[in-house]
Design an enzyme around this catalytic site. Structure first.
Site, PDB file in Angstrom:
ATOM      1  N   ARG A   1       3.584   4.648   3.705  1.00 49.95           N
ATOM      2  CA  ARG A   1       4.947   4.892   4.131  1.00 49.95           C
ATOM      3  C   ARG A   1       5.935   3.876   3.543  1.00 49.95           C
ATOM      4  NH1 ARG A   1       6.139   8.039   8.693  1.00 49.95           N
ATOM      5  NH2 ARG A   1       3.977   8.595   9.018  1.00 49.95           N
ATOM      6  N   THR A   2       5.636   2.619   3.759  1.00 48.56           N
ATOM      7  CA  THR A   2       6.542   1.559   3.302  1.00 48.56           C
ATOM      8  C   THR A   2       6.591   1.507   1.776  1.00 48.56           C
ATOM      9  OG1 THR A   2       6.026   0.288   5.276  1.00 48.56           O
ATOM     10  CG2 THR A   2       7.014  -0.920   3.461  1.00 48.56           C
TER      11      THR A   2
ATOM     12  N   LYS B   1      -9.873 -15.387  -1.613  1.00 52.24           N
ATOM     13  CA  LYS B   1      -9.451 -16.728  -2.002  1.00 52.24           C
ATOM     14  C   LYS B   1      -7.938 -16.820  -2.153  1.00 52.24           C
ATOM     15  CE  LYS B   1     -13.439 -18.989  -3.835  1.00 52.24           C
ATOM     16  NZ  LYS B   1     -14.396 -18.378  -4.749  1.00 52.24           N
TER      17      LYS B   1
ATOM     18  N   ARG C   1       3.313  -6.889   0.409  1.00 55.26           N
ATOM     19  CA  ARG C   1       2.729  -6.570   1.715  1.00 55.26           C
ATOM     20  C   ARG C   1       1.353  -7.208   1.748  1.00 55.26           C
ATOM     21  NH1 ARG C   1       3.898  -2.693   6.127  1.00 55.26           N
ATOM     22  NH2 ARG C   1       1.935  -2.368   7.211  1.00 55.26           N
TER      23      ARG C   1
ATOM     24  N   HIS D   1       8.666  -7.852   9.256  1.00 52.40           N
ATOM     25  CA  HIS D   1       8.827  -6.682   8.396  1.00 52.40           C
ATOM     26  C   HIS D   1      10.338  -6.423   8.387  1.00 52.40           C
ATOM     27  CE1 HIS D   1       8.197  -3.102   6.274  1.00 52.40           C
ATOM     28  NE2 HIS D   1       7.583  -2.358   7.159  1.00 52.40           N
TER      29      HIS D   1
END
Ligand code: ZN
Lengths: 305, 151
Positions: A53-54, A82, A103, A131
C-alpha cells in the site's frame, strides 16, 4: 519556509506552520497537477519489509509528477541481519537518487539512515515508531472534510496502546487545540507518556471504554484495528473485539456531520454496511495519500517552495 | 573520635567529585570510564556526611573534568559537587546539572531500537528534568531515568 533537502522522519520534527504548508501544497497539487513537476528526479524506494500500500502510493505519487523510481520491495530478510547492510544500502542508494524513501521494521532506522546520507530521506514506517506521511494524509483528510483542523472533537477507537498511527496523529493534532476522546478497553489504553504530553500542552482529553457515551460529541472518529496477537488469551480478544466493531447501530448515536477515518487495511472493525454512508471517508483517506506524498516530494526536491 | 575519620589524601591537580550517594559511586566511575583510565583515581564510600548521612567521593589526579563531562553523571548523581583542584587549591566549584542531550551513556530500553539492533551509539533528549524523562533520539521511546541501564 524552505523544505528543500529536509528529511521527513518524525511528525515531531514538523512545526504547526510546516504541517499547514505541506497540506496547503497538497491541495494545490491535487487541484492542479503538473505531470512534469518532478522530471529528471529519481526516488529510491527502499522497502526492507513489504508494505504494498505505502510503496505503491509513493511510487505512483512520484511517477504521476514525471519523476522516476528505483528500489526494492522486499529484500530477503536474512541478508539484513547486520547493521552494515542498512547503512551500506542507503549509502549505495544515495549515489543513484535525489531522494530516499525507506521502510524498515527496526525503530529509529529511518533517523539513522538520514544521518548516513546527504540526500533527503523520507520515513515510510519504522516499526512501531513513526510513519509521518500517514499522519499528514490523515490530517489532510480531516482538513478536507471539516474545512479546519482547529478545535475539533476527535475520537480514537480501538487499540490505542500499540497503534502507531494513533500516537502520531495525537502528537500532530495537539498543535490544533483538539479535544480528544480515547475510547478503548483498559488493556489497550493510550500510554501515559502521551497523556502527560497533552497535559503539558494544555490539551483536553477524555478516556472512555464505551463509545456510545461520547460518540454524539465527535466531529471525527479515527478507528484502528485490534490485533489478535496483542492478546495472550484468545477469549479475551473475542470479548474486546466485539465491543469495538462499529456498524449501523452507531448512526443513532452521532452528529450528522461525523466523519469516520481508518488507516486501512481493516479487518472487521468497521462493518461494510457503513461504507456507503456519508460518514465513511476511509477510502478517500487512502486516495489522499497521493497529493500529500506529491507535496512532500515536490517541496523536498525544491520544485515547489 | 576524630582519629577514626577516614581521610582521602589531597590531590595537587585534578578533580574531586563529592556528595555522590554511596549507591551510585560505581555507576559514576562507569560513566566517566575511570576503570579504563590511566589517571590516579582514589575513591571512598560510606564516608560520613552532615548533608547525606553517608556519601561517596572520587578524586581524579591530573585530570580536569569539563562541565560537559561532569554533567553526564547528573543523570544518576543529581546532587554531586565538582571541584577542580589546581596546586592544592580549589580553582572552580560547581554542581552537576542534567544536560539536554545524553550521549552514549545509557542503553535504550526498546529491544527493537536501531541502537540495540545495530550497535549504534545511543543518544537521548532530556524531556523533563523534574520527572527525569528521556526520549530516544532514534526510536523516540520515552524512558524514566530510573529504568535506565548503562551502555
Ligand atoms: Zn531507542
Amino acid at each position: 519556509m524552505s523544505f528543500e533537502k529536509h528529511d521527513i522522519i518524525s511528525i515531531r520534527d514538523l512545526s504547526k506552520n510546516e504541517i499547514l504548508h505541506i497540506l496547503d501544497t497538497a491541495k494545490k497539487i491535487e487541484d492542479n497537477p503538473d505531470s512534469r513537476l518532478l522530471e529528471n528526479k529519481m526516488m529510491a524506494s527502499l522497502f526492507f519489509e513489504p508494505s504494498t500500500r505505502t510503496r505503491l502510493s509513493f511510487e505512483s505519487a512520484m511517477r504521476r509528477l514525471g519523476g522516476e523510481v528505483i528500489g526494492f520491495a522486499d529484500p530477503d530478510a536474512t541478508s539484513l541481519k547486520k547493521g552494515e547492510t542498512l547503512w551500506d544500502t542507503v549509502k549505495m542508494a544515495e549515489n543513484y537518487s535525489d531522494i530516499i524513501v525507506i521502510r524498515n521494521p527496526v525503530e529509529g532506522s529511518a533517523r539513522l539512515a538520514a544521518e548516513a546520507v546527504d540526500v533527503p530521506v523520507i520515513n515510510a514506517g519504522d516499526g512501531a515508531n513513526q510513519h509521518p506521511t500517514q499522519t499528514l494524509l490523515d490530517l489532510y483528510t480531516i482538513l478536507k472534510e471539516k474545512g479546519t483542523l482547529e478545535n475539533l472533537n476527535v475520537g480514537f477507537l480501538g487499540d490505542l496502546n500499540y497503534g502507531r498511527t494513533v500516537h502520531s496523529l495525537v502528537v500532530a493534532l495537539s498543535h490544533f487545540n483538539t479535544n480528544m476522546f480515547f475510547i478503548s478497553p483498559k488493556a489497550l489504553k493510550i500510554p501515559d507518556s502521551y497523556l502527560d504530553e497533552l497535559k503539558q500542552k494544555g490539551i483536553q482529553y477524555h478516556e472512555e471504554e464505551d463509545l456510545f457515551k461520547v460518540s454524539r460529541e465527535l466531529d471525527v472518529l479515527y478507528v484502528t484495528r485490534i490485533q489478535k496477537e496483542r492478546f495472550p488469551d484468545p477469549l479475551e480478544y473475542r470479548k474486546y473485539v466485539g465491543v469495538y466493531i462499529i456498524d449501523r447501530k452507531l448512526l443513532d448515536h452521532i452528529k450528522p456531520e461525523l466523519r469516520i477515518l481508518h488507516p486501512l487495511p481493516r479487518v472487521d472493525e468497521i462493518h461494510p454496511e457503513l461504507d456507503d454512508t456519508e460518514h465513511a471517508v476511509y477510502f478517500d483517506q487512502a486516495k489522499n495519500g497521493i497529493p500529500v506524498r506529491q507535496a512532500i516530494l515536490a517541496l523536498i526536491l525544491g520544485r515547489i517552495k | 573520635m576524630k582519629g577514626k575519620t577516614f581521610k582521602i589524601s589531597a590531590i595537587k591537580n585534578g578533580t574531586v567529585i563529592d556528595h555522590v550517594s554511596t549507591d551510585h559511586i560505581f555507576k559514576v566511575m562507569d560513566i566517566l570510564k575511570l576503570n579504563e583510565s590511566n589517571d590516579v583515581v582514589t575513591m571512598g564510600t560510606n564516608l560520613e556526611s552532615k548533608k547525606m548521612g553517608k556519601k561517596g567521593l572520587i578524586k581524579i589526579g591530573g585530570r580536569y573534568l569539563t562541565k560537559q563531562e561532569a554533567d553526564m553523571i547528573a543523570i544518576i548523581a543529581t546532587g554531586a559537587n565538582i571541584s577542580i583542584i589546581k596546586d592544592y587549591g580549589v580553582e572552580n566549584k560547581f554542581r552537576v546539572e542534567i544536560p539536554d542531550i545524553i550521549e552514549n551513556i545509557v542503553k535504550c530500553v526498546n529491544t527493537n531500537c536501531v541502537t540495540n539492533a545495530y550497535n549504534v551509539p545511543t543518544r537521548f533528549h532530556v524531556i523533563n528534568r523534574k520527572t527525569l524523562k528521556i526520549r530516544c533520539h532514534y526510536c523516540e521511546r520515552m524512558t524514566d531515568m530510573s529504568e535506565i541501564e548503562m551502555v
